[in-house]
Design a protein around this motif. Structure first.
Motif, PDB file in Angstrom:
ATOM      1  N   GLU A  45       0.840  -1.418  -0.031  1.00 36.95           N
ATOM      2  CA  GLU A  45      -0.019   0.044   0.001  1.00 36.95           C
ATOM      3  C   GLU A  45       0.679   1.177  -0.013  1.00 36.95           C
ATOM      4  OE1 GLU A  45      -2.560  -0.313   3.282  1.00 36.95           O
ATOM      5  OE2 GLU A  45      -3.882  -1.839   2.484  1.00 36.95           O
ATOM      6  N   GLU A  46       1.755   1.242   0.760  1.00 40.38           N
ATOM      7  CA  GLU A  46       2.848   2.556   0.864  1.00 40.38           C
ATOM      8  C   GLU A  46       3.562   2.607  -0.491  1.00 40.38           C
ATOM      9  OE1 GLU A  46       3.275   4.509   3.214  1.00 40.38           O
ATOM     10  OE2 GLU A  46       1.759   3.569   4.283  1.00 40.38           O
ATOM     11  N   GLU A  47       4.095   1.384  -1.227  1.00 44.27           N
ATOM     12  CA  GLU A  47       4.631   1.721  -2.538  1.00 44.27           C
ATOM     13  C   GLU A  47       3.533   2.167  -3.420  1.00 44.27           C
ATOM     14  OE1 GLU A  47       5.923  -2.363  -3.067  1.00 44.27           O
ATOM     15  OE2 GLU A  47       7.833  -2.094  -2.045  1.00 44.27           O
ATOM     16  N   GLU A  48       2.457   1.747  -3.265  1.00 46.35           N
ATOM     17  CA  GLU A  48       1.148   2.188  -4.118  1.00 46.35           C
ATOM     18  C   GLU A  48       1.007   3.714  -3.973  1.00 46.35           C
ATOM     19  OE1 GLU A  48      -1.992  -0.300  -3.495  1.00 46.35           O
ATOM     20  OE2 GLU A  48      -1.039  -1.973  -4.703  1.00 46.35           O
ATOM     21  N   LYS A  49       1.127   4.081  -2.805  1.00 47.47           N
ATOM     22  CA  LYS A  49       0.915   5.466  -2.560  1.00 47.47           C
ATOM     23  C   LYS A  49       1.943   6.453  -3.004  1.00 47.47           C
ATOM     24  CE  LYS A  49      -1.840   5.037   1.873  1.00 47.47           C
ATOM     25  NZ  LYS A  49      -1.830   5.173   3.175  1.00 47.47           N
ATOM     26  N   VAL A  50       3.377   5.771  -2.857  1.00 45.96           N
ATOM     27  CA  VAL A  50       4.541   6.649  -3.370  1.00 45.96           C
ATOM     28  C   VAL A  50       4.557   6.558  -4.979  1.00 45.96           C
ATOM     29  CG1 VAL A  50       6.973   6.405  -3.425  1.00 45.96           C
ATOM     30  CG2 VAL A  50       5.765   6.130  -1.277  1.00 45.96           C
ATOM     31  N   ALA A  51       4.212   5.482  -5.554  1.00 46.01           N
ATOM     32  CA  ALA A  51       3.951   5.440  -6.980  1.00 46.01           C
ATOM     33  C   ALA A  51       3.063   6.482  -7.301  1.00 46.01           C
ATOM     34  CB  ALA A  51       3.767   4.108  -7.418  1.00 46.01           C
ATOM     35  N   LYS A  52       1.736   6.511  -6.766  1.00 45.10           N
ATOM     36  CA  LYS A  52       0.770   7.453  -7.259  1.00 45.10           C
ATOM     37  C   LYS A  52       1.170   8.723  -7.033  1.00 45.10           C
ATOM     38  CE  LYS A  52      -4.281   8.120  -6.574  1.00 45.10           C
ATOM     39  NZ  LYS A  52      -4.066   9.504  -6.306  1.00 45.10           N
ATOM     40  N   TYR A  53       1.726   9.072  -5.775  1.00 48.50           N
ATOM     41  CA  TYR A  53       2.304  10.396  -5.610  1.00 48.50           C
ATOM     42  C   TYR A  53       3.276  10.993  -6.626  1.00 48.50           C
ATOM     43  CZ  TYR A  53       4.909  14.153  -3.189  1.00 48.50           C
ATOM     44  OH  TYR A  53       5.550  15.393  -3.186  1.00 48.50           O
ATOM     45  N   HIS A  54       4.141  10.174  -6.945  1.00 52.62           N
ATOM     46  CA  HIS A  54       5.095  10.491  -8.115  1.00 52.62           C
ATOM     47  C   HIS A  54       4.506  10.523  -9.327  1.00 52.62           C
ATOM     48  CE1 HIS A  54       8.903  10.525  -5.517  1.00 52.62           C
ATOM     49  NE2 HIS A  54       8.541   9.183  -5.284  1.00 52.62           N
ATOM     50  N   ALA A  55       3.466   9.727  -9.542  1.00 53.15           N
ATOM     51  CA  ALA A  55       2.814   9.677 -10.917  1.00 53.15           C
ATOM     52  C   ALA A  55       2.021  11.240 -11.018  1.00 53.15           C
ATOM     53  CB  ALA A  55       1.600   8.620 -11.080  1.00 53.15           C
ATOM     54  N   ASP A  56       1.407  11.427  -9.773  1.00 50.10           N
ATOM     55  CA  ASP A  56       0.666  13.083  -9.748  1.00 50.10           C
ATOM     56  C   ASP A  56       1.651  13.822  -9.995  1.00 50.10           C
ATOM     57  OD1 ASP A  56      -1.585  11.478  -9.174  1.00 50.10           O
ATOM     58  OD2 ASP A  56      -1.746  11.791  -7.082  1.00 50.10           O
ATOM     59  N   ILE A  57       2.892  13.673  -9.326  1.00 45.43           N
ATOM     60  CA  ILE A  57       3.631  14.965  -9.534  1.00 45.43           C
ATOM     61  C   ILE A  57       4.268  14.876 -11.090  1.00 45.43           C
ATOM     62  CG2 ILE A  57       6.245  15.629  -9.033  1.00 45.43           C
ATOM     63  CD1 ILE A  57       5.748  14.714  -6.339  1.00 45.43           C
ATOM     64  N   GLU A  58       4.554  13.849 -11.832  1.00 45.44           N
ATOM     65  CA  GLU A  58       4.726  13.671 -12.951  1.00 45.44           C
ATOM     66  C   GLU A  58       3.612  14.295 -13.900  1.00 45.44           C
ATOM     67  OE1 GLU A  58       7.320  13.374 -16.397  1.00 45.44           O
ATOM     68  OE2 GLU A  58       7.621  13.144 -13.955  1.00 45.44           O
ATOM     69  N   GLU A  59       2.512  13.990 -13.590  1.00 43.89           N
ATOM     70  CA  GLU A  59       1.247  14.526 -14.641  1.00 43.89           C
ATOM     71  C   GLU A  59       1.262  15.996 -14.379  1.00 43.89           C
ATOM     72  OE1 GLU A  59      -2.016  14.249 -17.041  1.00 43.89           O
ATOM     73  OE2 GLU A  59      -0.194  13.029 -16.581  1.00 43.89           O
ATOM     74  N   ARG A  60       1.605  16.591 -13.016  1.00 44.37           N
ATOM     75  CA  ARG A  60       1.383  17.870 -12.911  1.00 44.37           C
ATOM     76  C   ARG A  60       2.294  18.609 -13.579  1.00 44.37           C
ATOM     77  NH1 ARG A  60      -0.340  16.531  -7.647  1.00 44.37           N
ATOM     78  NH2 ARG A  60       1.828  16.807  -6.969  1.00 44.37           N
ATOM     79  N   ARG A  61       3.695  17.993 -13.419  1.00 44.03           N
ATOM     80  CA  ARG A  61       4.732  18.608 -14.455  1.00 44.03           C
ATOM     81  C   ARG A  61       4.478  18.700 -15.964  1.00 44.03           C
ATOM     82  NH1 ARG A  61       8.539  17.226 -17.437  1.00 44.03           N
ATOM     83  NH2 ARG A  61       8.268  15.007 -17.234  1.00 44.03           N
ATOM     84  N   ARG A  62       3.949  17.410 -16.465  1.00 46.44           N
ATOM     85  CA  ARG A  62       3.660  17.417 -17.852  1.00 46.44           C
ATOM     86  C   ARG A  62       2.548  18.364 -18.214  1.00 46.44           C
ATOM     87  NH1 ARG A  62      -0.003  15.081 -21.118  1.00 46.44           N
ATOM     88  NH2 ARG A  62      -1.305  14.327 -19.358  1.00 46.44           N
ATOM     89  N   LEU A  63       1.596  18.580 -17.495  1.00 42.33           N
ATOM     90  CA  LEU A  63       0.431  19.317 -17.833  1.00 42.33           C
ATOM     91  C   LEU A  63       1.044  20.983 -17.733  1.00 42.33           C
ATOM     92  CD1 LEU A  63      -2.655  17.854 -15.792  1.00 42.33           C
ATOM     93  CD2 LEU A  63      -2.145  17.773 -18.115  1.00 42.33           C
ATOM     94  N   ARG A  64       1.884  21.282 -16.746  1.00 44.63           N
ATOM     95  CA  ARG A  64       2.529  22.442 -16.670  1.00 44.63           C
ATOM     96  C   ARG A  64       3.335  22.885 -17.806  1.00 44.63           C
ATOM     97  NH1 ARG A  64       4.749  21.651 -12.245  1.00 44.63           N
ATOM     98  NH2 ARG A  64       7.178  21.693 -13.115  1.00 44.63           N
ATOM     99  N   GLU A  65       4.184  22.109 -18.154  1.00 45.90           N
ATOM    100  CA  GLU A  65       4.994  22.110 -19.353  1.00 45.90           C
ATOM    101  C   GLU A  65       4.081  22.144 -20.459  1.00 45.90           C
ATOM    102  OE1 GLU A  65       7.575  18.601 -19.362  1.00 45.90           O
ATOM    103  OE2 GLU A  65       8.967  19.307 -18.322  1.00 45.90           O
TER     104      GLU A  65
END
Length: 203
Positions: free
Chosen positions: A154-174
């Motif tokens: 569950e923690e690994e999934e949370k961390v992966a989702k957190y990094h995916a959200d960050i990556e998605e926000r970065r992509r949208l910002r770019e």
């Protein structure tokens, strides 16, 4: 009778012997005397049937004397013989004494057997309880490890989702920045184009 006497002296398996209605005591042979004598040494015979075998008073005395030294025989049918009443009493008294001792020893043996069964039951129960405890301990440990593994996932999934959200926000910002840059370039190009047309009209 002589053969029986020899065998009974050393016998370790015969428990019951019936000589019912055999004319063993004719002429008071040495064979019947040897048979009676063997009863002094035999420790396995518990039942002897001498019903109507022609035992005389003198042989009855020898039989009573031999049985009085035997602590193992429990039953001896001497009816329909010519045995003196005192010898009959000696025989019956000894048989009663042996039977009393036998019953007492049997009760003790049964009590000991019951104690042994209870002891074995308690030992087995202790072993079973120990195995049950070990199985329970193992089950709890497996459950703990399973829960720990689930929490880790569950923690690994949370961390992966957190990094995916960050990556998605970065992509949208770019994407937004790229769109803004293109819009600014297009606006600048339009402005420059308008400015160029204005100069052409003045000329």
């Amino acid at each position: 009778c002589q053969a029986f006497g020899e065998v009974l002296k050393t016998n370790t398996s015969l428990k019951y012997l019936s000589l019912d209605s055999n004319p063993l005591c004719i002429n008071e042979s040495n064979g019947i005397k040897l048979l009676f004598e063997s009863l002094r040494y035999n420790k396995t015979l518990i039942s002897l049937n001498l019903w109507r075998t022609g035992i005389t008073k003198s042989l009855g005395l020898e039989l009573a004397s031999a049985i009085s030294e035997n602590d193992h025989i429990l039953f001896c049918d001497i009816s329909h013989n010519n045995i003196d009443i005192m010898d009959i009493k000696r025989i019956t008294d000894k048989l009663d004494e042996n039977l009393t001792v036998y019953d007492h020893n049997t009760r003790i043996q049964r009590a000991n057997d019951e104690k042994q069964r209870k002891l074995q039951f308690d030992i087995q129960k202790e072993i079973d309880d120990k195995h049950d405890k070990e199985r329970l301990t193992k089950w709890l440990e497996d459950l703990r490890l399973e829960r720990a593994d689930n929490r880790r996932k569950e923690e690994e999934e949370k961390v992966a989702k957190y990094h995916a959200d960050i990556e998605e926000r970065r992509r949208l910002r770019e994407m937004d920045e790229e769109a803004a840059r293109k819009a600014a370039e297009e606006a600048a190009a339009k402005k420059a184009k308008k400015k160029g047309k204005g100069k052409d009209k003045k000329k």
